[in-house]
Design a protein around this motif. Structure first.
Motif: not given
Ligand code: KG4
Ligand code: ZN
Length: 337
Positions: A66-89
């Motif tokens: 959905n996010a790629l569609k909303t942004a009108d961006v092809d996944i190949s155009k993504i330059d980097g991926i950030a994710y929550t590493k912590g703290p959390g479950l």
């Protein structure tokens, strides 16, 4: 000068919200998708870790599409991926981390684990403002309550924190005592709004102590004891609790500003959406000639946008995970950054 566009995909899965967003360093937030699991946990009166992990598994990939569609961006155009590493479950974090790292591996782009509280702290920047450093940050959520000395973005020293319950946790526990469901922080605030004249006064824990630490568990016990004696006075109890908790946050924030001599206060995390707190902080800051910054309301609670933004700033500086192993940090101090 022409700045090259850098697109960051951000994934948040530390607790009970699945969040995915796409942030551009030149155009700002391009997409922000959120799925809240709150209704799944409500009947248990709190977050059930196993249910949280399983639901993140179900939601995150469709949210990415959905996010790629909303942004009108092809996944190949993504330059980097950030994710929550912590703290959390742990289980919940593992879902986001696994998806992020696998996707980054297959696209041959960098991945970076982000600190959830740094995400909250930088959330005001989602409104295209620069946070003037140095500043004091008041981070108030369901898992944390702390005052942080931010010399620069990325350089954090904890000035004080809760010695027991986080303030959001105390809001939620008090709401539960009053039968307001889970998580009841905002329901409690709404109930308190109907009160014109207060009849109960709750204590202001720790305000006379020289430190910038907090304690909120006694306040919840005070609420329980008052409720046992006055079961027909729920709005009054909600109001007395909210007044006491927000007074303490305001008094300690003022002390932190005076102690550091900084001119700016940044407030973030779920409880920063509380309007009584915002009013008290604004009044306090105005009186002593300081400025307060908040995230937009929708970015106070957990979301993917803040992770995409925090990740983008670090990825652009060349930071990235050093291995493709999937690593999380359920307990992680901001000071380790
Ligand atoms: O930042 P957040 O979404 O999740 C954590 O990282 O913990 O914060 C959630 C917390 C919950 O405890 C919730 O009850 C509280 O923020 N909260 C509020 C309000 N809206 C959310 N507490 C007081 N007043 C509110 N209006
Ligand atoms: Zn949070």
């Amino acid at each position: 000068m022409h700045i090259k566009e850098y697109l960051t995909l951000g994934i948040e899965s530390s607790c009970d919200e699945s969040g995915v967003a796409i942030y551009s360093n030149t155009r700002g937030l391009l997409a922000d998708e959120l799925f809240s699991q709150i209704h799944l946990h409500a009947e248990f009166g709190g977050v059930v870790p196993e249910i949280a992990s399983r639901d993140h598994l179900k939601r995150i990939q469709p949210l990415i599409q959905n996010a790629l569609k909303t942004a009108d961006v092809d996944i190949s155009k993504i330059d980097g991926i950030a994710y929550t590493k912590g703290p959390g479950l742990a289980g919940a974090l593992l879902v986001g981390a696994s998806i992020a790292k696998s996707l980054a591996f297959s696209l041959d782009i960098p991945a970076l684990g982000v600190h959830h509280m740094e995400g909250h702290l930088l959330a005001p920047m989602l409104e295209n403002i620069t946070l003037p450093t140095p500043f004091v940050a008041l981070l108030v959520s369901g898992g944390h309550t702390m005052l942080v000395d931010v010399k620069n973005i990325g350089n954090y020293a904890i000035l004080g924190e809760s010695l027991d319950d986080a303030v959001g946790e105390a809001f939620d526990k008090t709401a539960k005592i009053l039968g307001l469901g889970y998580p009841g922080g905002s329901a409690l605030a709404q109930l308190a709004q109907s009160v014109r004249e207060e009849i109960f006064t709750f204590p202001r824990p720790m305000i006379n102590k020289p430190t910038l630490d907090f304690s909120f568990s006694g306040l919840k016990t005070f609420a329980r004891n008052t409720y046992i004696k006055h079961p027909d006075n729920k709005p009054q109890i909600a109001k007395a609790f909210e007044e006491a908790a927000t007074d303490v946050l305001s008094i300690k924030s003022k002390k932190a500003l005076q102690h550091t001599r900084y001119n700016n206060l940044v407030v973030a995390g779920g409880v920063s959406s509380n309007l009584v707190l915002r009013e008290k902080l604004d009044t306090m800051a105005q009186k002593i000639g300081k400025k307060v910054f908040y995230p937009p309301q929708q970015f106070c609670t957990d979301n993917g946008a803040m992770i995409a933004l925090a990740g983008s700033l670090r990825l652009l500086k060349g930071e990235q995970d050093s291995t493709c192993a999937i690593e999380i940090q359920p307990r992680w101090s901001l000071e380790e950054l």
